[in-house]
Design an enzyme around this catalytic site. Structure first.
Site, PDB file in Angstrom:
ATOM      1  N   VAL A 172       1.206  -0.865   0.313  1.00 50.73           N
ATOM      2  CA  VAL A 172      -0.375   0.047   0.040  1.00 50.73           C
ATOM      3  C   VAL A 172       0.138   1.449   0.175  1.00 50.73           C
ATOM      4  CG1 VAL A 172      -2.095  -1.175   0.799  1.00 50.73           C
ATOM      5  CG2 VAL A 172      -0.030  -0.053   2.172  1.00 50.73           C
ATOM      6  N   ASN A 186      -7.065  -1.930   5.355  1.00 48.50           N
ATOM      7  CA  ASN A 186      -6.651  -2.499   6.755  1.00 48.50           C
ATOM      8  C   ASN A 186      -5.251  -2.842   6.858  1.00 48.50           C
ATOM      9  OD1 ASN A 186      -7.756  -4.168   9.443  1.00 48.50           O
ATOM     10  ND2 ASN A 186      -6.135  -5.725   7.671  1.00 48.50           N
ATOM     11  N   TYR A 208       2.377   5.507  15.769  1.00 49.09           N
ATOM     12  CA  TYR A 208       1.463   5.175  16.040  1.00 49.09           C
ATOM     13  C   TYR A 208      -0.162   5.416  15.623  1.00 49.09           C
ATOM     14  CZ  TYR A 208      -2.359   1.116  16.284  1.00 49.09           C
ATOM     15  OH  TYR A 208      -2.809   0.055  15.601  1.00 49.09           O
ATOM     16  N   ALA A 253      -0.267   8.651  16.321  1.00 47.93           N
ATOM     17  CA  ALA A 253      -0.601   9.980  15.513  1.00 47.93           C
ATOM     18  C   ALA A 253      -0.853   9.252  14.467  1.00 47.93           C
ATOM     19  CB  ALA A 253       0.834  10.633  15.306  1.00 47.93           C
ATOM     20  N   LYS A 302      -3.235   6.684  13.654  1.00 48.10           N
ATOM     21  CA  LYS A 302      -4.278   6.150  13.738  1.00 48.10           C
ATOM     22  C   LYS A 302      -5.444   6.752  13.696  1.00 48.10           C
ATOM     23  CE  LYS A 302      -3.267   2.196  12.235  1.00 48.10           C
ATOM     24  NZ  LYS A 302      -4.211   1.462  11.207  1.00 48.10           N
TER      25      LYS A 302
HETATM   26  P1  NAP Z   1      -0.878  -8.317  11.320  1.00 50.84           P
HETATM   27  O1  NAP Z   1      -1.403  -8.910  11.788  1.00 50.84           O
HETATM   28  O2  NAP Z   1       0.245  -7.168  11.814  1.00 50.84           O
HETATM   29  O3  NAP Z   1      -1.449  -7.765   9.566  1.00 50.84           O
HETATM   30  C1  NAP Z   1      -1.297  -7.262   9.760  1.00 50.84           C
HETATM   31  C2  NAP Z   1      -1.526  -7.210   7.982  1.00 50.84           C
HETATM   32  O4  NAP Z   1      -1.122  -6.307   7.288  1.00 50.84           O
HETATM   33  C3  NAP Z   1      -1.076  -8.099   6.971  1.00 50.84           C
HETATM   34  O5  NAP Z   1      -2.420  -8.787   6.014  1.00 50.84           O
HETATM   35  C4  NAP Z   1      -0.246  -7.649   6.513  1.00 50.84           C
HETATM   36  O6  NAP Z   1       0.514  -8.422   5.122  1.00 50.84           O
HETATM   37  C5  NAP Z   1      -0.440  -6.152   6.020  1.00 50.84           C
HETATM   38  N1  NAP Z   1      -0.094  -5.265   5.315  1.00 50.84           N
HETATM   39  C6  NAP Z   1       1.559  -4.835   6.069  1.00 50.84           C
HETATM   40  N2  NAP Z   1       1.870  -3.942   6.055  1.00 50.84           N
HETATM   41  C7  NAP Z   1       1.404  -3.685   4.836  1.00 50.84           C
HETATM   42  C8  NAP Z   1       1.798  -3.267   3.419  1.00 50.84           C
HETATM   43  N3  NAP Z   1       2.965  -1.848   3.290  1.00 50.84           N
HETATM   44  N4  NAP Z   1       0.952  -3.136   2.124  1.00 50.84           N
HETATM   45  C9  NAP Z   1       0.244  -4.179   2.249  1.00 50.84           C
HETATM   46  N5  NAP Z   1       0.035  -4.748   3.699  1.00 50.84           N
HETATM   47  C10 NAP Z   1       0.696  -4.611   4.790  1.00 50.84           C
HETATM   48  O7  NAP Z   1      -1.726  -6.927  11.632  1.00 50.84           O
HETATM   49  P2  NAP Z   1      -3.185  -6.603  13.034  1.00 50.84           P
HETATM   50  O8  NAP Z   1      -3.168  -6.373  14.411  1.00 50.84           O
HETATM   51  O9  NAP Z   1      -4.088  -7.857  12.581  1.00 50.84           O
HETATM   52  O10 NAP Z   1      -4.023  -5.284  12.852  1.00 50.84           O
HETATM   53  C11 NAP Z   1      -4.237  -4.564  10.900  1.00 50.84           C
HETATM   54  C12 NAP Z   1      -5.482  -3.501  11.637  1.00 50.84           C
HETATM   55  O11 NAP Z   1      -5.084  -3.356  12.884  1.00 50.84           O
HETATM   56  C13 NAP Z   1      -4.010  -2.515  11.441  1.00 50.84           C
HETATM   57  O12 NAP Z   1      -4.565  -1.493  10.555  1.00 50.84           O
HETATM   58  C14 NAP Z   1      -3.604  -2.048  12.935  1.00 50.84           C
HETATM   59  O13 NAP Z   1      -3.328  -0.607  13.393  1.00 50.84           O
HETATM   60  C15 NAP Z   1      -5.623  -2.200  13.490  1.00 50.84           C
HETATM   61  N6  NAP Z   1      -5.522  -2.711  14.512  1.00 50.84           N
HETATM   62  C16 NAP Z   1      -4.509  -3.760  14.825  1.00 50.84           C
HETATM   63  C17 NAP Z   1      -5.014  -3.820  16.620  1.00 50.84           C
HETATM   64  C18 NAP Z   1      -4.814  -5.310  16.934  1.00 50.84           C
HETATM   65  O14 NAP Z   1      -5.046  -5.543  18.906  1.00 50.84           O
HETATM   66  N7  NAP Z   1      -4.187  -6.179  16.918  1.00 50.84           N
HETATM   67  C19 NAP Z   1      -5.479  -2.815  17.367  1.00 50.84           C
HETATM   68  C20 NAP Z   1      -6.443  -1.621  16.907  1.00 50.84           C
HETATM   69  C21 NAP Z   1      -6.091  -1.507  16.335  1.00 50.84           C
HETATM   70  P3  NAP Z   1       2.008  -8.957   4.470  1.00 50.84           P
HETATM   71  O15 NAP Z   1       2.238  -9.632   5.664  1.00 50.84           O
HETATM   72  O16 NAP Z   1       2.154  -9.487   3.981  1.00 50.84           O
HETATM   73  O17 NAP Z   1       2.327  -7.826   4.356  1.00 50.84           O
END
Ligand code: NAP
Length: 249
Positions: free
Chosen positions: A59, A85, A151, A153, A155
């Site tokens: 992205v 996402n 982070y 900032a 979000k």
């Molecule tokens: P995760 O398990 O680390 O998964 C992250 C996903 O993003 C993976 O599919 C990864 O795919 C993809 N990704 C990372 N960098 C990318 C890039 N440059 N281009 C395209 N895809 C990319 O993370 P998660 O916990 O599910 O978090 C997902 C979202 O939810 C994030 O935006 C995070 O800020 C938000 N969030 C998470 C939590 C939580 O508690 N988990 C809480 C609040 C918000 P690849 O590895 O193939 O690149």
């Protein structure tokens, strides 16, 4: 469950964690679902597991965001739902944070959202239909977390972006909203370690971490036809984490 039968849904970062949970739920609701990530091997195998399609996308590359959206429209005829996402959350304490640390988090989380949402809106505008759901966080807009100022900032920035974008596209059949997860058990969150996760569980009023599908159900609602009068808004999905005025013992 809302009915998304026949809708074309694209989820960035759909290969793991929350994005995978969103993909599962949208597919269950009937959407023709496409997931993306940078790791094609993992992406292809998760796509097979879920019965969805995979497309490789970083992205942070604006041209790639545009060409992926073009490819989707060429293959499926339209794009109804974008779940923006993809995101990263490396920990860096402010005193040691470099400009590279800051830029990487903003480039993936915020600039990546801008690139992908803009590319999708160009298609949705012509269709006069679209649902954009951004995965933001409680971190930044509501809470703080040590080691995550960059982070937080990024979000909170996504939400500022979302509100103005929603206004620009209001009245064109397009809505742009965000989900704000609390602590959701994902591959990414696992890297925080067991002590942190146990603590997070104990201070969450529901006494459990969320599942990726919990976010998927909120996204599914915002992506539905029934949510047509909701734009520029957020849904917090956090097991009550942001509620307590004083933490009970
Ligand atoms: P995760 O398990 O680390 O998964 C992250 C996903 O993003 C993976 O599919 C990864 O795919 C993809 N990704 C990372 N960098 C990318 C890039 N440059 N281009 C395209 N895809 C990319 O993370 P998660 O916990 O599910 O978090 C997902 C979202 O939810 C994030 O935006 C995070 O800020 C938000 N969030 C998470 C939590 C939580 O508690 N988990 C809480 C609040 C918000 P690849 O590895 O193939 O690149």
């Amino acid at each position: 469950m809302f009915n998304l039968a026949g809708k074309i849904a694209f989820i960035s970062g759909g290969t793991k964690g929350i994005g995978k949970g969103i993909a599962k739920v949208l597919k269950q609701a009937g959407a023709i679902t496409i997931i993306a990530g940078t790791d094609s091997v993992k992406g292809e195998s998760v796509a097979k597991e879920l019965g969805v399609d995979f497309i490789s996308l970083d992205v942070t590359d604006q041209a790639e965001c545009k060409s992926v959206i073009d490819k989707i429209v060429k293959k499926y005829g339209r794009l109804d739902i974008l779940c923006s996402n993809a995101g990263i959350f490396p920990q860096h304490y402010l005193k040691d944070m470099t400009v590279e640390d800051w830029d990487l988090v903003h480039t993936v989380n915020l600039k990546g959202t801008f690139f992908l949402v803009q590319a999708a809106l160009n298609v949705m505008e012509k269709q006069r239909y679209g649902r954009v759901v951004i995965t933001s966080s409680i971190t930044g807009e509501i809470t703080g977390l040590s080691g995550y100022s960059h982070y937080g900032a990024s979000k909170a920035g996504q939400l500022g972006f979302m509100r103005s974008a929603a206004l620009e596209y209001a009245g064109q059949g397009i809505t742009i909203n965000a989900v704000m997860p609390g602590m959701i058990m994902t591959e990414g969150l696992q890297s925080f370690g067991d002590d942190f996760l146990d603590h997070a569980k104990n201070i969450t009023p529901m006494r459990e971490l969320g599942t990726p599908e919990d976010i998927g159900y909120a996204a599914c609602f915002l992506a539905s036809d029934e949510a047509k009068y909701i734009t520029g808004q957020t849904i917090v999905v956090d097991g009550g984490q942001v509620l307590p005025e004083v933490q009970e013992i």
